[in-house]
Design a protein around this motif. Structure first.
Motif, PDB file in Angstrom:
ATOM      1  N   ARG A   1       0.851  -1.184   0.000  1.00  0.00           N
ATOM      2  CA  ARG A   1       0.000   0.000   0.000  1.00  0.00           C
ATOM      3  C   ARG A   1       0.890   1.238   0.000  1.00  0.00           C
ATOM      4  N   GLU A   2       0.551   2.219  -0.838  1.00  0.00           N
ATOM      5  CA  GLU A   2       1.354   3.437  -0.921  1.00  0.00           C
ATOM      6  C   GLU A   2       0.473   4.664  -0.730  1.00  0.00           C
ATOM      7  N   LEU A   3       1.078   5.699  -0.154  1.00  0.00           N
ATOM      8  CA  LEU A   3       0.388   6.976   0.016  1.00  0.00           C
ATOM      9  C   LEU A   3       0.328   7.693  -1.325  1.00  0.00           C
ATOM     10  N   VAL A   4      -0.861   8.067  -1.743  1.00  0.00           N
ATOM     11  CA  VAL A   4      -1.041   8.756  -3.013  1.00  0.00           C
ATOM     12  C   VAL A   4      -1.060  10.269  -2.806  1.00  0.00           C
ATOM     13  N   ALA A   5      -1.871  10.720  -1.859  1.00  0.00           N
ATOM     14  CA  ALA A   5      -2.013  12.160  -1.630  1.00  0.00           C
ATOM     15  C   ALA A   5      -2.498  12.384  -0.212  1.00  0.00           C
ATOM     16  N   LEU A   6      -2.074  13.508   0.344  1.00  0.00           N
ATOM     17  CA  LEU A   6      -2.452  13.867   1.711  1.00  0.00           C
ATOM     18  C   LEU A   6      -2.781  15.350   1.754  1.00  0.00           C
ATOM     19  N   ILE A   7      -3.773  15.708   2.562  1.00  0.00           N
ATOM     20  CA  ILE A   7      -4.106  17.116   2.770  1.00  0.00           C
ATOM     21  C   ILE A   7      -4.250  17.340   4.266  1.00  0.00           C
ATOM     22  N   THR A   8      -3.583  18.368   4.773  1.00  0.00           N
ATOM     23  CA  THR A   8      -3.644  18.684   6.190  1.00  0.00           C
ATOM     24  C   THR A   8      -4.905  19.493   6.504  1.00  0.00           C
TER      25      THR A   8
ATOM     26  N   THR B   1      -4.942  22.404   7.428  1.00  0.00           N
ATOM     27  CA  THR B   1      -4.732  23.776   6.960  1.00  0.00           C
ATOM     28  C   THR B   1      -4.697  23.858   5.439  1.00  0.00           C
ATOM     29  N   GLY B   2      -4.875  22.717   4.772  1.00  0.00           N
ATOM     30  CA  GLY B   2      -4.958  22.729   3.316  1.00  0.00           C
ATOM     31  C   GLY B   2      -3.668  22.434   2.577  1.00  0.00           C
ATOM     32  N   SER B   3      -2.604  22.177   3.280  1.00  0.00           N
ATOM     33  CA  SER B   3      -1.355  21.813   2.607  1.00  0.00           C
ATOM     34  C   SER B   3      -1.489  20.417   2.018  1.00  0.00           C
ATOM     35  N   THR B   4      -0.909  20.236   0.833  1.00  0.00           N
ATOM     36  CA  THR B   4      -1.047  18.950   0.137  1.00  0.00           C
ATOM     37  C   THR B   4       0.311  18.340  -0.181  1.00  0.00           C
ATOM     38  N   THR B   5       0.319  17.029  -0.255  1.00  0.00           N
ATOM     39  CA  THR B   5       1.503  16.258  -0.620  1.00  0.00           C
ATOM     40  C   THR B   5       1.065  15.142  -1.553  1.00  0.00           C
ATOM     41  N   TYR B   6       1.885  14.881  -2.590  1.00  0.00           N
ATOM     42  CA  TYR B   6       1.568  13.839  -3.557  1.00  0.00           C
ATOM     43  C   TYR B   6       2.769  12.930  -3.781  1.00  0.00           C
TER      44      TYR B   6
END
Length: 122
Positions: A45-52, A54-59
């Protein structure tokens, strides 16, 4: 009891688009990070996208520029817009949420959805 219900998966041709939705239900006052993970057959399983909160995103690198994660806290819902889909995006997609029952609780709890299948045909 906190439940996450995903929807929006399906079969699409390469180059197509899908939007996944994850609705959070239950008596909670605070939602922290929200994320989408995926697991392809025979892979971890892998992380695709994350949103905090406060709206910060990671892909993950493979989806940058193609996928967009968003959230609507008023609806306790997160979304994953997936564009220019590729066969290698085929996987079961899981939503993940960190939450607190009461805002001043010290620790977050984690919950997972059951997953929704995304299949991209060549």
């Amino acid at each position: 009891q906190v439940q996450l219900v995903e929807s929006g998966g399906g079969v699409v041709q390469a180059g197509g688009s899908l939007t996944l939705t994850c609705a959070v239900s239950g008596s909670i006052e605070k939602i922290g990070n929200m994320a989408w993970w995926r697991q392809a057959p025979g892979k971890q399983r892998e992380l695709v996208a994350l949103i905090t909160d406060t709206g910060s995103t990671t892909y993950t690198n493979s989806v940058k520029g193609r996928f967009a994660i968003s959230r609507d806290d008023a609806k306790a819902t997160q979304y994953l817009r997936m564009n220019t889909l590729k066969p290698e995006d085929t996987a079961v997609y899981y939503c993940y949420v960190r939450w607190k029952k009461f805002s001043d609780d010290m620790n977050y709890s984690d919950s997972w959805g059951r997953g929704t299948q995304v299949t991209v045909s060549a």
